[in-house]
Design a protein around this motif. Structure first.
Motif, PDB file in Angstrom:
ATOM      1  N   THR A 112      42.766  24.765 -59.754  1.00  0.00           N
ATOM      2  CA  THR A 112      43.086  26.073 -60.305  1.00  0.00           C
ATOM      3  C   THR A 112      43.369  25.886 -61.785  1.00  0.00           C
ATOM      4  OG1 THR A 112      44.502  28.037 -60.117  1.00  0.00           O
ATOM      5  CG2 THR A 112      45.523  25.911 -59.559  1.00  0.00           C
ATOM      6  N   ILE A 137      42.352  27.264 -66.218  1.00  0.00           N
ATOM      7  CA  ILE A 137      41.920  28.223 -67.228  1.00  0.00           C
ATOM      8  C   ILE A 137      40.735  27.610 -67.960  1.00  0.00           C
ATOM      9  CG2 ILE A 137      42.599  29.590 -69.234  1.00  0.00           C
ATOM     10  CD1 ILE A 137      45.572  28.999 -68.251  1.00  0.00           C
ATOM     11  N   ALA A 138      39.535  28.009 -67.565  1.00  0.00           N
ATOM     12  CA  ALA A 138      38.325  27.430 -68.144  1.00  0.00           C
ATOM     13  C   ALA A 138      37.969  28.045 -69.494  1.00  0.00           C
ATOM     14  CB  ALA A 138      37.155  27.571 -67.168  1.00  0.00           C
ATOM     15  N   TYR A 190      38.929  32.641 -56.320  1.00  0.00           N
ATOM     16  CA  TYR A 190      39.054  32.931 -57.748  1.00  0.00           C
ATOM     17  C   TYR A 190      40.214  33.888 -58.027  1.00  0.00           C
ATOM     18  CZ  TYR A 190      37.070  32.899 -62.440  1.00  0.00           C
ATOM     19  OH  TYR A 190      36.856  32.704 -63.774  1.00  0.00           O
ATOM     20  N   SER A 200      39.160  27.511 -57.655  1.00  0.00           N
ATOM     21  CA  SER A 200      39.329  28.727 -58.435  1.00  0.00           C
ATOM     22  C   SER A 200      38.470  28.627 -59.694  1.00  0.00           C
ATOM     23  CB  SER A 200      40.803  28.949 -58.773  1.00  0.00           C
ATOM     24  OG  SER A 200      40.985  30.185 -59.416  1.00  0.00           O
ATOM     25  N   CYS A 201      38.919  27.906 -60.698  1.00  0.00           N
ATOM     26  CA  CYS A 201      38.221  27.886 -61.994  1.00  0.00           C
ATOM     27  C   CYS A 201      36.810  27.306 -61.928  1.00  0.00           C
ATOM     28  CB  CYS A 201      39.053  27.145 -63.036  1.00  0.00           C
ATOM     29  SG  CYS A 201      39.384  25.414 -62.649  1.00  0.00           S
ATOM     30  N   THR A 202      36.519  26.497 -60.936  1.00  0.00           N
ATOM     31  CA  THR A 202      35.186  25.911 -60.820  1.00  0.00           C
ATOM     32  C   THR A 202      34.230  26.772 -59.991  1.00  0.00           C
ATOM     33  OG1 THR A 202      36.024  24.556 -59.016  1.00  0.00           O
ATOM     34  CG2 THR A 202      35.870  23.518 -61.202  1.00  0.00           C
ATOM     35  N   VAL A 215      47.897  29.180 -62.068  1.00  0.00           N
ATOM     36  CA  VAL A 215      47.611  27.844 -62.599  1.00  0.00           C
ATOM     37  C   VAL A 215      48.930  27.093 -62.675  1.00  0.00           C
ATOM     38  CG1 VAL A 215      46.620  26.548 -64.519  1.00  0.00           C
ATOM     39  CG2 VAL A 215      45.644  28.763 -63.881  1.00  0.00           C
ATOM     40  N   ARG A 261      33.806  26.509 -71.923  1.00  0.00           N
ATOM     41  CA  ARG A 261      33.970  26.803 -70.490  1.00  0.00           C
ATOM     42  C   ARG A 261      33.170  25.837 -69.605  1.00  0.00           C
ATOM     43  NH1 ARG A 261      35.776  31.009 -67.550  1.00  0.00           N
ATOM     44  NH2 ARG A 261      34.751  31.488 -65.574  1.00  0.00           N
ATOM     45  N   VAL A 298      44.198  22.592 -66.208  1.00  0.00           N
ATOM     46  CA  VAL A 298      43.778  22.615 -64.800  1.00  0.00           C
ATOM     47  C   VAL A 298      44.819  21.882 -63.970  1.00  0.00           C
ATOM     48  CG1 VAL A 298      41.990  21.965 -63.129  1.00  0.00           C
ATOM     49  CG2 VAL A 298      41.338  22.598 -65.468  1.00  0.00           C
ATOM     50  N   ARG A 347      34.798  23.090 -66.973  1.00  0.00           N
ATOM     51  CA  ARG A 347      34.456  23.145 -65.542  1.00  0.00           C
ATOM     52  C   ARG A 347      33.789  21.841 -65.078  1.00  0.00           C
ATOM     53  NH1 ARG A 347      33.179  28.768 -63.324  1.00  0.00           N
ATOM     54  NH2 ARG A 347      31.163  27.856 -62.805  1.00  0.00           N
TER      55      ARG A 347
END
Length: 175
Positions: free
Chosen positions: A116, A118-119, A68, A41-43, A90, A154, A133, A158
């Motif tokens: 998953t 929050i970046a 995502y 997701s976040c990556t 998350v 961010r 994460v 990541r």
């Protein structure tokens, strides 16, 4: 290996040795004759990209799911929408379900990484600040989940997520 825990890192992990981590993952998977799948997701596919950067990765990398949105998590990985509603995207239950879904939907994979988080720079809350994460790993049917918090912008969050996901997979494949 069915476990879950959390921790906070005050400084980001360096990602300059990510190619070496990928090579170590590849070596262990090839020794076992296993394939790897990712659920990100976040990556946004950075783990899969790092893996496929290595020539010959088709011998051990099966596929990557970029999930995502919450709908993608549900549709592509089978994550229960009620779990997302109850715990948030998350969360430990969602990371666990993502890892299990990646395995279930990518035979012959015997290993999976799920992330998953929050970046940032927005999206954080007091309970889940930017940099939070949740990770899920499934290795030969055994699940491990872990929450980490990475400081930085961010790109740093990541990169640290990619690095930590691969670093932990190397350890799990060695056990």
């Amino acid at each position: 290996m069915d476990s879950s825990f959390s921790s906070t890192l005050s400084s980001p992990l360096p990602d300059q040795d990510t190619p070496a981590l990928v090579a170590a993952v590849a070596e262990r998977l090839l020794q076992k004759g296993w394939m790897l799948s990712t659920a990100e997701s976040c990556t946004g596919g950075l783990i899969a990209a790092a893996c496929t950067e290595l020539a010959g990765s088709s011998a051990w990398f099966e596929r990557g799911f970029i999930t995502y949105s919450n709908a993608a998590k549900t549709e592509l990985l089978g994550v229960d929408a009620a779990s997302i509603d109850a715990h948030g995207a998350v969360s430990e239950p969602v990371a666990r379900a993502m890892a299990l879904g990646a395995i279930a939907r990518s035979a012959p994979s015997r290993a999976a990484i799920a992330v998953t988080g929050i970046a940032g720079p927005t999206g954080g809350t007091p309970e889940k600040p930017v940099g939070t994460v949740w990770f899920g790993w499934c290795v030969d049917g055994q699940i491990r989940t872990e929450r980490r918090r990475f400081d930085g912008d961010r790109a740093t969050v990541r990169a640290a997520t990619v690095h930590y996901a691969l670093q932990t997979l190397v350890t799990l494949l060695t056990e």
